[in-house]
Design an enzyme around this catalytic site. Structure first.
Site, PDB file in Angstrom:
ATOM      1  N   ASP A 280       0.851  -1.066  -0.036  1.00 39.23           N
ATOM      2  CA  ASP A 280       0.095  -0.081   0.187  1.00 39.23           C
ATOM      3  C   ASP A 280       0.660   1.307   0.058  1.00 39.23           C
ATOM      4  O   ASP A 280       0.377   2.493   0.013  1.00 39.23           O
ATOM      5  CB  ASP A 280      -0.781   0.137   1.212  1.00 39.23           C
ATOM      6  CG  ASP A 280      -2.157  -0.991   1.209  1.00 39.23           C
ATOM      7  OD1 ASP A 280      -2.532  -1.173   0.139  1.00 39.23           O
ATOM      8  OD2 ASP A 280      -2.489  -1.111   2.145  1.00 39.23           O
ATOM      9  N   GLU A 334       3.069  -3.113  -6.324  1.00 35.68           N
ATOM     10  CA  GLU A 334       3.584  -4.709  -6.179  1.00 35.68           C
ATOM     11  C   GLU A 334       5.033  -4.513  -6.398  1.00 35.68           C
ATOM     12  O   GLU A 334       5.571  -3.786  -7.218  1.00 35.68           O
ATOM     13  CB  GLU A 334       2.939  -5.612  -6.932  1.00 35.68           C
ATOM     14  CG  GLU A 334       1.331  -5.613  -6.717  1.00 35.68           C
ATOM     15  CD  GLU A 334       0.861  -5.805  -5.360  1.00 35.68           C
ATOM     16  OE1 GLU A 334       1.441  -6.768  -4.664  1.00 35.68           O
ATOM     17  OE2 GLU A 334      -0.049  -5.138  -4.783  1.00 35.68           O
TER      18      GLU A 334
END
Length: 369
Positions: A280, A334
């Site tokens: 995040d 990611e």
């Protein structure tokens, strides 16, 4: 607050290597089916795939699946009367979704749920209802601003609403409720694969940083009766976790603490778990979080990140699109194995191994240096 499912027995799942091998075969078959039609047709199918996702989101928002079953078909007229919709328009939506396996339509135009459609029920053990609502409402505008994100490298929420992502989500009770329940839907898919793949038994105390309402930590404690746990999250979330732990009989073994992991984390754990936290946040923010853990973890401790790991170029994987979700909705991303190793090194950790699961996420294990 949606109910938290705390596991009481270790899941019995097939080996990750076999499931992942089958996954690669499935990806190959998907690629093959695209090559079996002319390129414009394959592109057309991808461009219009959002039609199905918006229809699914609508069905979830109406709570339609809660009025249906897999055994008995029901008319659109009856459904429309119960959910406040136009019967003819609702039929058209359900007819379309029957072509992608959400509903089964009989010869007189009545519908029943399929196993896929049943996951849109609120009470389904693997419910996807609230994640479906989130995707078709809160997240819809975010993806509409993808061009801004690509042009600037900044997320859509800050652009559209002038607020940081999690401030925007938490700033409205209805918005926060949909988001929280949607994340629980997705989280439920990944807990069993993690519990089956990774052995937590060597640890005396597991600290779950950003642990939500305690589904992961509670399950770990249930499977390891001699273990203690520490859950750390924002104060209102930690209070919710406390209630779940007490209800599950874990109160004496589970501490809960409220605060911000950007300031500090509790000490006392010999394993520190973070499930979908680091993805995040930006590299700088992620390093700060892990440095705060490094300040409290013992020399023999382990840092365990439950995250998607982007595979090699050319390999199809959900993480490559989830990375774009991070682009439009957060400051995060990611990462590949080398990127995680470099990030951890800057925070004072050495990546030891990556443990695959039968799900999409892996357990990334690191030691303090």
């Amino acid at each position: 607050m949606q109910g938290v499912k705390i596991r009481t027995a270790k899941p019995k799942l097939p080996p990750a290597a076999i499931v992942n091998f089958l996954g690669r075969i499935r990806n190959g078959l998907i690629a093959l089916t695209r090559k079996m039609v002319p390129p414009p047709v394959a592109v057309l199918e991808m461009l219009t795939s959002f039609w199905a996702s918006q229809c699914i989101s609508l069905i979830a928002k109406l709570g339609l699946a809660d009025l249906m079953s897999e055994k008995e078909a029901i008319s659109c007229q009856t459904l429309a009367e119960n959910c406040g919709a136009n019967a003819e328009a609702l039929y058209r939506v359900m007819r379309a979704l029957s072509t992608v396996g959400i509903f089964a339509e009989d010869s007189i135009g009545h519908f029943r749920l399929t196993p896929m459609g049943a996951t849109l029920r609120t009470d389904h053990p693997q419910s996807m209802r609230y994640f479906s609502i989130y995707q078709g409402s809160l997240n819809w505008d975010n993806w509409g601003a993808l061009s801004h994100c690509v042009a600037t490298g900044r997320n859509a929420i800050e652009h559209l609403h002038g607020m940081k992502s999690f401030e925007y989500i938490s700033g409205n009770p209805v918005r926060a409720d949909i988001f929280d329940k949607g994340m629980v839907n997705v989280s439920e898919m990944e807990i069993d694969p993690v519990l089956a793949a990774y052995d937590f038994s060597p640890f005396k105390t597991v600290a779950d940083i950003g642990g939500g309402y305690g589904a992961v930590l509670g399950s770990i404690l249930m499977l390891n009766p001699g273990m203690k746990g520490i859950l750390f999250d924002l104060p209102h979330t930690a209070e919710g976790a406390r209630r779940y732990f007490d209800a599950a009989g874990l109160g004496p073994r589970a501490e809960t603490h409220g605060g911000s992991f950007f300031d500090s984390v509790p000490g006392g754990g010999d394993a520190y778990v973070m499930k979908h936290i680091i993805h995040d946040w930006s590299d700088e923010e992620s390093i700060l979080i892990m440095k705060n853990i490094r300040a409290k973890i013992p020399a023999t401790g382990k840092l365990l990140l439950i995250e998607h790991v982007i595979p090699a170029p050319g390999v199809a994987h959900f993480s490559k699109f989830l990375d774009l979700e991070m682009l439009v909705a957060t400051t995060g991303r990611e990462r590949t194995e080398p990127e995680y190793a470099a990030l951890m090194a800057k925070a004072g950790f050495r990546l030891e191994r990556i443990v695959p699961t039968i799900g999409l996420a892996s357990v990334i294990e690191a030691s303090p240096v």
